[in-house]
Design an enzyme around this catalytic site. Structure first.
Site, PDB file in Angstrom:
ATOM      1  N   LYS A 138       2.649  -4.150   6.289  1.00 49.84           N
ATOM      2  CA  LYS A 138       2.988  -4.223   4.856  1.00 49.84           C
ATOM      3  C   LYS A 138       4.501  -4.100   4.638  1.00 49.84           C
ATOM      4  O   LYS A 138       5.064  -4.769   3.761  1.00 49.84           O
ATOM      5  CB  LYS A 138       2.234  -3.123   4.092  1.00 49.84           C
ATOM      6  CG  LYS A 138       0.727  -3.383   4.005  1.00 49.84           C
ATOM      7  CD  LYS A 138       0.428  -4.624   3.194  1.00 49.84           C
ATOM      8  CE  LYS A 138      -1.045  -4.878   2.981  1.00 49.84           C
ATOM      9  NZ  LYS A 138      -1.305  -6.122   2.234  1.00 49.84           N
ATOM     10  N   TYR A 148      -1.009  -0.774  10.017  1.00 45.83           N
ATOM     11  CA  TYR A 148      -1.174  -1.405   8.700  1.00 45.83           C
ATOM     12  C   TYR A 148       0.110  -1.248   7.879  1.00 45.83           C
ATOM     13  O   TYR A 148       0.593  -2.204   7.252  1.00 45.83           O
ATOM     14  CB  TYR A 148      -2.350  -0.737   7.996  1.00 45.83           C
ATOM     15  CG  TYR A 148      -2.666  -1.260   6.622  1.00 45.83           C
ATOM     16  CD1 TYR A 148      -3.203  -2.527   6.441  1.00 45.83           C
ATOM     17  CD2 TYR A 148      -2.471  -0.457   5.494  1.00 45.83           C
ATOM     18  CE1 TYR A 148      -3.519  -2.990   5.170  1.00 45.83           C
ATOM     19  CE2 TYR A 148      -2.786  -0.905   4.227  1.00 45.83           C
ATOM     20  CZ  TYR A 148      -3.300  -2.178   4.066  1.00 45.83           C
ATOM     21  OH  TYR A 148      -3.617  -2.628   2.802  1.00 45.83           O
ATOM     22  N   HIS A 208     -12.988   3.274   2.812  1.00 45.87           N
ATOM     23  CA  HIS A 208     -12.129   4.350   2.314  1.00 45.87           C
ATOM     24  C   HIS A 208     -13.005   5.494   1.811  1.00 45.87           C
ATOM     25  O   HIS A 208     -14.224   5.354   1.677  1.00 45.87           O
ATOM     26  CB  HIS A 208     -11.231   3.832   1.186  1.00 45.87           C
ATOM     27  CG  HIS A 208     -10.160   2.910   1.669  1.00 45.87           C
ATOM     28  ND1 HIS A 208     -10.255   1.542   1.553  1.00 45.87           N
ATOM     29  CD2 HIS A 208      -8.985   3.140   2.293  1.00 45.87           C
ATOM     30  CE1 HIS A 208      -9.176   0.980   2.075  1.00 45.87           C
ATOM     31  NE2 HIS A 208      -8.387   1.931   2.535  1.00 45.87           N
ATOM     32  N   SER A 241       0.855  -1.188   0.000  1.00 45.59           N
ATOM     33  CA  SER A 241       0.000   0.000   0.000  1.00 45.59           C
ATOM     34  C   SER A 241       0.890   1.237   0.000  1.00 45.59           C
ATOM     35  O   SER A 241       1.997   1.216   0.548  1.00 45.59           O
ATOM     36  CB  SER A 241      -0.856   0.006   1.261  1.00 45.59           C
ATOM     37  OG  SER A 241      -1.400   1.284   1.481  1.00 45.59           O
ATOM     38  N   SER A 242       0.365   2.327  -0.553  1.00 47.90           N
ATOM     39  CA  SER A 242       1.159   3.567  -0.579  1.00 47.90           C
ATOM     40  C   SER A 242       1.386   4.127   0.824  1.00 47.90           C
ATOM     41  O   SER A 242       2.237   4.999   1.002  1.00 47.90           O
ATOM     42  CB  SER A 242       0.488   4.610  -1.469  1.00 47.90           C
ATOM     43  OG  SER A 242      -0.813   4.892  -1.002  1.00 47.90           O
ATOM     44  N   CYS A 243       0.651   3.626   1.840  1.00 51.22           N
ATOM     45  CA  CYS A 243       0.858   4.171   3.192  1.00 51.22           C
ATOM     46  C   CYS A 243       2.119   3.627   3.848  1.00 51.22           C
ATOM     47  O   CYS A 243       2.440   4.005   4.969  1.00 51.22           O
ATOM     48  CB  CYS A 243      -0.367   3.964   4.069  1.00 51.22           C
ATOM     49  SG  CYS A 243      -0.653   2.252   4.474  1.00 51.22           S
TER      50      CYS A 243
HETATM   51  O1  GFB Z   1      -9.550   6.853   2.165  1.00 53.27           O
HETATM   52  P1  GFB Z   1      -9.226   7.235   3.547  1.00 53.27           P
HETATM   53  O2  GFB Z   1     -10.095   6.648   4.625  1.00 53.27           O
HETATM   54  O3  GFB Z   1      -7.758   6.836   3.931  1.00 53.27           O
HETATM   55  O4  GFB Z   1      -9.344   8.831   3.703  1.00 53.27           O
HETATM   56  P2  GFB Z   1      -6.268   7.413   3.719  1.00 53.27           P
HETATM   57  C1  GFB Z   1      -8.753   9.718   2.782  1.00 53.27           C
HETATM   58  C2  GFB Z   1      -9.120  11.136   3.133  1.00 53.27           C
HETATM   59  O5  GFB Z   1     -10.523  11.349   2.888  1.00 53.27           O
HETATM   60  C3  GFB Z   1      -8.900  11.545   4.598  1.00 53.27           C
HETATM   61  C4  GFB Z   1     -11.137  11.999   3.979  1.00 53.27           C
HETATM   62  O6  GFB Z   1      -8.399  12.858   4.626  1.00 53.27           O
HETATM   63  C5  GFB Z   1     -10.313  11.495   5.182  1.00 53.27           C
HETATM   64  O7  GFB Z   1     -10.489  12.331   6.320  1.00 53.27           O
HETATM   65  N1  GFB Z   1     -12.570  11.681   4.038  1.00 53.27           N
HETATM   66  C6  GFB Z   1     -13.597  12.564   3.835  1.00 53.27           C
HETATM   67  C7  GFB Z   1     -13.134  10.494   4.303  1.00 53.27           C
HETATM   68  N2  GFB Z   1     -14.784  11.996   4.020  1.00 53.27           N
HETATM   69  C8  GFB Z   1     -14.524  10.688   4.294  1.00 53.27           C
HETATM   70  C9  GFB Z   1     -15.377   9.574   4.580  1.00 53.27           C
HETATM   71  O8  GFB Z   1     -16.589   9.655   4.625  1.00 53.27           O
HETATM   72  N3  GFB Z   1     -14.757   8.383   4.801  1.00 53.27           N
HETATM   73  C10 GFB Z   1     -13.387   8.235   4.755  1.00 53.27           C
HETATM   74  N4  GFB Z   1     -12.847   7.035   4.974  1.00 53.27           N
HETATM   75  N5  GFB Z   1     -12.557   9.292   4.535  1.00 53.27           N
HETATM   76  C11 GFB Z   1      -5.783   4.903   4.047  1.00 53.27           C
HETATM   77  C12 GFB Z   1      -5.150   4.094   5.118  1.00 53.27           C
HETATM   78  O9  GFB Z   1      -5.460   6.215   4.327  1.00 53.27           O
HETATM   79  O10 GFB Z   1      -5.323   4.642   2.752  1.00 53.27           O
HETATM   80  C13 GFB Z   1      -5.015   2.693   4.768  1.00 53.27           C
HETATM   81  O11 GFB Z   1      -5.859   4.280   6.315  1.00 53.27           O
HETATM   82  C14 GFB Z   1      -4.637   2.444   3.328  1.00 53.27           C
HETATM   83  O12 GFB Z   1      -4.054   2.143   5.608  1.00 53.27           O
HETATM   84  C15 GFB Z   1      -5.363   3.330   2.353  1.00 53.27           C
HETATM   85  O13 GFB Z   1      -3.265   2.626   3.145  1.00 53.27           O
HETATM   86  C16 GFB Z   1      -4.877   3.195   0.924  1.00 53.27           C
HETATM   87  O14 GFB Z   1      -5.933   7.621   2.288  1.00 53.27           O
HETATM   88  O15 GFB Z   1      -6.017   8.584   4.606  1.00 53.27           O
END
Ligand code: GFB
Length: 317
Positions: A141, A137, A180, A108-110
């Protein structure tokens, strides 16, 4: 990898694994092996060993993982760390000990530092501190990458590690709490439209930038790597472009034809400020993504509507 190769895809019910299976079959690979959770428990080391001893796959794609969005990662670090370590250790070790000729481990890119240079080159791995919302996570990875590289160096195994950017598409998790951002936005905007709500809540400030790749492009890149790449060096899989979360939400509203307002809930975390992968390496090998973001969102929305109606999306289970 040859057409008759026996290819085991671990995690075939998930978004990435199911896309890899579709792409392999479309490419003429007919000897694709999958196992339901009830048939093979990937947490059970001896069951995994027994499976590899009897099935003897030539190639393995490890797309089995506990995944989730920013809040799920933050709330469940024990599960994200332990589950992922256990599954990947069982698979990678059993593959190495049972004659697998090629293995693709999906990361994952994280895995990259929170404040990595943008776009993020593969060389940024382990050069700085991780983003705390998903460090459990990310560490699992990173351990998977290191295990593949260790098997390559110590035992000459052709074990690859690819790092996809944020993925979306069919079979995604649309649960509003654990998903996500992209599936969450599709569901929230759809429900706001149905309810005639005047606004829709967006977590965080809307300022973070993210890169989104449709999972069918990811699957295409995986098959490309299995056919053309033989190195333990990490390789990124992305599209090379990113958007702010606000821009993403606006695009989802346009695709779903919702005309309400976006309201930003800054009590929710932003996570890492930017996560754009440097795609120089994979693009130079000759692979390119095909699905523009707007088309991909349309496709994911169609899948959501169809499976929501049928009650087969994860949020309805
Ligand atoms: O996709 P996401 O949950 O994960 O959130 P990451 C990306 C951005 O979208 C964050 C915003 O800045 C969230 O605050 N966001 C806005 C939301 N509204 C929402 C919503 O309703 N739901 C969610 N989930 N986010 C993940 C990692 O990071 O990326 C994992 O936690 C994994 O480990 C994945 O690597 C690819 O991009 O921040």
């Amino acid at each position: 990898m040859e057409i008759p190769s026996k290819i085991f895809v671990a995690g075939h019910r998930g978004m990435a694994g199911s896309a890899v299976v579709r792409r392999l079959r479309a490419g003429g690979y007919e000897n694709v092996v999958v196992r339901a959770r009830s048939e093979l428990d990937l947490f059970d080391r001896s069951a995994v060993e027994q499976f590899f001893r009897s099935e003897r796959p030539d190639v393995v794609v490890d797309a089995a993982a506990r995944v989730g969005g920013i809040i799920a990662n933050f709330e469940k670090p024990v599960e994200f760390l332990l589950d992922n370590l256990t599954i990947q250790n069982n698979l990678i070790r059993a593959a190495a000990e049972n004659g697998v000729t090629k293995l693709l481990f999906l990361g994952s890119s994280c895995i990259y530092p929170k404040l990595a240079p943008q776009p993020i080159p593969e060389s940024a791995l382990l050069t700085g501190a991780l983003e705390p919302t998903n460090d459990a996570y990310a560490l699992a990875k990173i351990a998977g990458i290191k295990l593949c590289q260790a098997y390559a160096r110590e035992y000459g195994k052709n074990f690859l590690s690819a790092m996809p950017t944020n993925l979306y598409g069919p079979n995604d998790n649309f649960d509003p709490h654990t998903s996500h951002v992209l599936p969450a936005l599709i569901r929230k905007v759809h429900e706001a439209k149905l309810a005639g709500a005047k606004d829709v809540p967006i977590w965080g400030t809307g300022c973070p930038r993210r890169e989104f790749l449709h999972v069918d492009d990811l699957a295409d890149a995986c098959v490309f790597l299995l056919e053309n790449y033989d190195s333990p060096e990490v390789i990124n899989i992305g599209c090379g472009e990113d958007v702010t979360i606000r821009e993403l939400a606006e695009t989802v509203c346009e695709v779903l034809e919702y005309r309400g307002e976006l309201v930003f809930d800054t009590s929710k975390p932003d996570g890492t400020p930017r996560k754009l992968l440097d795609m120089t390496k994979l693009f130079a090998l000759g692979w390119k993504p095909k699905i523009p973001l707007r088309d991909g969102i349309r496709n994911a929305y169609a899948w959501f509507m169809e499976h929501r109606a049928a009650g087969t999306d994860q949020a309805s289970r």
